[in-house]
Design a protein around this motif. Structure first.
Motif, mmCIF file in Angstrom:
data_model
loop_
_atom_site.group_PDB
_atom_site.id
_atom_site.type_symbol
_atom_site.label_atom_id
_atom_site.label_comp_id
_atom_site.label_asym_id
_atom_site.label_seq_id
_atom_site.Cartn_x
_atom_site.Cartn_y
_atom_site.Cartn_z
ATOM 1 N N MET A 1 8.088 39.669 19.109
ATOM 2 C CA MET A 1 9.493 39.551 18.703
ATOM 3 C C MET A 1 10.157 40.927 18.674
ATOM 4 N N LEU A 2 9.423 41.943 18.206
ATOM 5 C CA LEU A 2 9.970 43.302 18.190
ATOM 6 C C LEU A 2 10.236 43.807 19.605
ATOM 7 N N ILE B 1 13.490 42.413 20.665
ATOM 8 C CA ILE B 1 14.606 43.084 19.992
ATOM 9 C C ILE B 1 14.832 44.468 20.582
ATOM 10 N N GLU B 2 13.760 45.169 20.886
ATOM 11 C CA GLU B 2 13.865 46.502 21.497
ATOM 12 C C GLU B 2 14.585 46.446 22.840
ATOM 13 N N GLN C 1 17.619 38.509 21.183
ATOM 14 C CA GLN C 1 17.307 37.842 19.922
ATOM 15 C C GLN C 1 15.959 37.143 20.046
ATOM 16 N N GLN D 1 14.048 46.187 10.218
ATOM 17 C CA GLN D 1 14.658 45.009 10.834
ATOM 18 C C GLN D 1 14.822 43.895 9.801
ATOM 19 N N LYS E 1 19.057 39.405 14.684
ATOM 20 C CA LYS E 1 18.170 39.663 15.820
ATOM 21 C C LYS E 1 16.867 38.879 15.714
ATOM 22 N N MET E 2 16.296 38.842 14.500
ATOM 23 C CA MET E 2 15.038 38.130 14.279
ATOM 24 C C MET E 2 15.314 36.956 13.350
#
Length: 709
Positions: free
Chosen positions: A326-327, A330-331, A335, A362, A389-390
């Protein structure tokens, strides 16, 4: 007088042979009224009827003398009716017809309950063929409620000897009537078109489809009993192969279409980024986690979206893999959404992710049905505007009011509780997002090929260091007092304890419910704080009770299976499961995984109810012998079948008429190999209209497959 037309003297032309596509009222014995009723049960054509195969067979290959009748042993015999009489029982007034059958070697009473009307046919001197299991009655051995047939004078009693099919009732058709209808359909059935490619039939040396249908409904006399009982006759195997092939063909096309899609944006996930993200975690990744992350990174480097299943046993570290993935999304300016099946699990994921990602800064947004309206609306606005985003949520993420600004990654936890269609619904909210499906329930290979056949698979087969072994013991209802003594000792050692019961309120005899359990344990341990958690509590009250247990303010958590997944309390080291035989082995393995997360040696106690059978106790012993979730899952599938294991209604598991994942697992592997080879070699256009229409008819909606031009 005019000469009579020659046409009038000709016999009527015979009816054309039946085809599988013909309407049911062409079958002798089925009129328009029954045909209409059968359509309501999904049986509208001859092929639909013949797909309703027998669920068992009676061995009537040998006529035995009545002198060989033994209690509990199936018997097929023919004799003369010596006498017949009807008596009416007191009270209920049931009519019981008793026939004395004599074949010269012995005489045996045959009883028919509630069928006094048969007396008009059961005349002395008539020959009667019976099949049933003798039992011990008040006056000795007797045959009660047998299958029977009156034989006309001169009829050969061996003419109908063989494997006799036994059907389940179908709408207005009783099993006996259905057998007669099937005989009529097969007698008039013409040639049967093949469904799967002839090349596959020849390569696998399969009998023709028409032959298979005839063999299944009327097995040859020489068919071995083992093949009959296991539904592994050549006919069963051919029809099972067809069912598997059609499903796997649909999955192969679905996978190929996904490979042809292009995601909304490219990824940049190099070693430096992965190392930086991994450095945020407060622990070292296991070798299995590192291997899985490399597989995921390789997927993200492709232009087509990822479609991967992450299988891992309890405590294998799936959440950490999901967090890093997930990161990475986002990076790359996307989403990431994680969907869980329950509010408890969703809230747990949100808290764990938030704590895990504190160094990253985050924010994790949570969306569930129980959120206050204003808070839910605010969260939806953040999602639609791209500020969130998360995102973690339940089925609420599928709501019409939820729209994503740039959904790049979908993570679905405990996928077997959702189903293919719900997975597709969430994926449809993004522009071909990457999909990571997680399951903490180890899944047997055959079931995974059916539920997740369109996914690439990663397996976490390694647990992080520090996980404590769990000692599992099975106890009977008579040993509950010993269990209470063990609970008292655990409480004295300042341990925290889960107690799981199968229902919220008091149920049938022997089922100890959660509410009743809380009162019982409070009376036993008056100085102990007990929290209770079940699905009917308001979410705020449920969370408050969970928080009390997590914080150590409650020593016992009385719960239903809502704690099966997602509850992580390292200080809890004992779990007691009441009426354990009411749960599946895989579910018990999940519950067992709630302990063993801290420094203390952990224990799982499975208490069977007073109604538990010896077989149920033997089944529970599997858990005391192994902590390998995959081995437990294989045994669970073998004992309970795929529907019970996966939850058919939730999992999107297809309904098979003949195929069985336990009996025919080897056929599934072969059918998958052939289906994927066919799509890879011929492409979707090479499937052919007839074959593709059959795939759509059976699995189109389940797999969300659309007709192609």
């Amino acid at each position: 007088m005019a000469q009579e037309s020659p046409q009038r003297s000709r016999a009527p032309a015979p009816d054309p042979p039946l085809t599988l596509a013909d309407p049911l009222d062409r079958v002798h014995g089925i009129g328009p009224r029954w045909a209409k009723q059968l359509r309501e049960f999904g049986v509208g054509a001859v092929g639909d009827l013949l797909e309703r195969v027998p669920f068992r067979y009676e061995d009537r290959r040998r006529l035995a003398p009545l002198a060989e009748a033994r209690e509990g042993v199936a018997l097929t015999a023919v004799g003369l009716i010596r006498q017949a009489a009807v008596v009416r029982t007191r009270g209920r007034g049931m009519e019981i017809l008793t026939v004395l059958l004599d074949d010269g070697t012995a005489a045996l009473p045959v009883r028919f309950f509630g069928r006094g009307y048969l007396l008009q046919y059961m005349k002395a001197g008539e020959r009667l063929l019976v099949h049933g299991v003798p039992r011990r009655g008040r006056q000795g051995l007797e045959l009660a409620g047998p299958d029977f047939e009156l034989l006309p004078v001169g009829a050969d009693p061996n003419a109908n000897a063989g494997w006799i099919p036994v059907y389940e009732k179908l709408g207005p058709l009783t099993p006996r009537r259905l057998r007669t209808v099937m005989v009529q359909a097969l007698e008039h059935l013409g040639s049967v078109d093949e469904v799967i490619p002839a090349e596959v039939v020849q390569r696998r040396r399969l009998p023709s489809r028409g032959t298979a249908l005839r063999w299944v409904h009327a097995p040859p006399l020489e068919t071995p009993a083992q093949e009959i009982s296991s539904h592994r006759t050549p006919g069963h195997c051919r029809l099972a192969f067809d069912e598997f092939f059609l499903l796997e063909l649909g999955l192969a096309v679905r996978k190929q279409r996904r490979k042809a899609e292009r995601r909304i944006g490219g990824y940049r996930v190099d070693e430096a980024l992965l190392e930086r993200l991994s450095g945020l975690l407060p622990f070292q990744l296991t070798g299995a986690q590192e291997r899985t992350m490399q597989e995921i990174v390789a997927d993200l480097a492709e232009p087509s979206p990822m479609n991967r299943l992450l299988l891992g046993d309890v405590g294998s570290g799936k959440t950490a893999v999901a967090a890093l993935t997930m990161l990475a999304a986002i990076e790359n300016g996307l989403q990431a959404a994680l969907m869980a099946p329950t509010e408890i699990l969703a809230a747990q994921h949100a808290r764990n992710l938030q704590q895990l990602l504190l160094p990253y800064g985050q924010r994790v947004d949570l969306l569930t049905a129980s959120l206050p309206a204003s808070q839910a609306a605010s969260t939806r606005d953040r999602i639609a505007g791209g500020q969130a985003k998360m995102i973690v949520g339940t089925h609420s993420l599928l709501g019409e009011k939820v729209s994503f600004a740039k959904l790049g990654l979908v993570v679905i936890d405990e996928q077997h509780r959702f189903g293919v269609v719900q997975r597709a619904d969430l994926v449809a909210k993004g522009g071909h997002p990457d999909v990571l499906v997680m399951s903490a329930t180890p899944i047997p290979r055959t079931l995974a090929m059916v539920l997740y056949g369109d996914l690439d698979v990663s397996i976490l087969d390694q647990k992080p260091p520090g996980r404590q072994p769990i000692k599992t013991v099975v106890r009977t209802a008579a040993q509950r007092e010993q269990v209470f003594q063990g609970v008292a000792k655990a409480l004295a050692e300042k341990r925290q304890i889960y107690v799981v019961r199968p229902a919220v309120e008091e149920g049938p005899k022997g089922v100890r419910a959660a509410e009743e359990g809380a009162r019982e344990y409070a009376a036993r341990f008056p100085d102990t704080t007990i929290a209770i958690v079940h699905g009917r509590l308001r979410s705020t009250e449920r969370q408050a009770n969970l928080d009390a247990f997590t914080a150590g303010r409650a020593q016992i958590l009385m719960a239903t299976t809502v704690i099966e997944v997602g509850i992580d309390v390292p200080s809890a080291s004992v779990i007691v499961v009441e009426d354990a035989e009411r749960f599946g082995l895989a579910q018990l393995h999940q519950l067992r995984g709630r302990v063993g997360r801290g420094e203390l040696k952990s224990y799982c106690v499975l208490i069977a109810s007073e109604n538990a059978t010896p077989q149920a106790l033997e089944r529970l012993q599997v858990l005391s012998e192994t902590d390998d979730g995959f081995r437990v899952a294989e045994k669970d599938l073998e004992l309970r079948g795929p529907g019970e294991f996966a939850g058919t209604a939730q999992s999107g598991l297809p309904a098979f008429a003949v195929a069985d994942l336990v009996r025919h697992g080897d056929l599934l592997i072969a059918a998958r190999e052939e289906a994927f080879r066919w799509v890879q070699t011929h492409g979707e256009p090479g499937i052919g209209a007839t074959l593709w229409s059959e795939v759509l008819r059976r699995h189109g909606e389940r797999l969300r497959l659309a007709e192609t031009g």
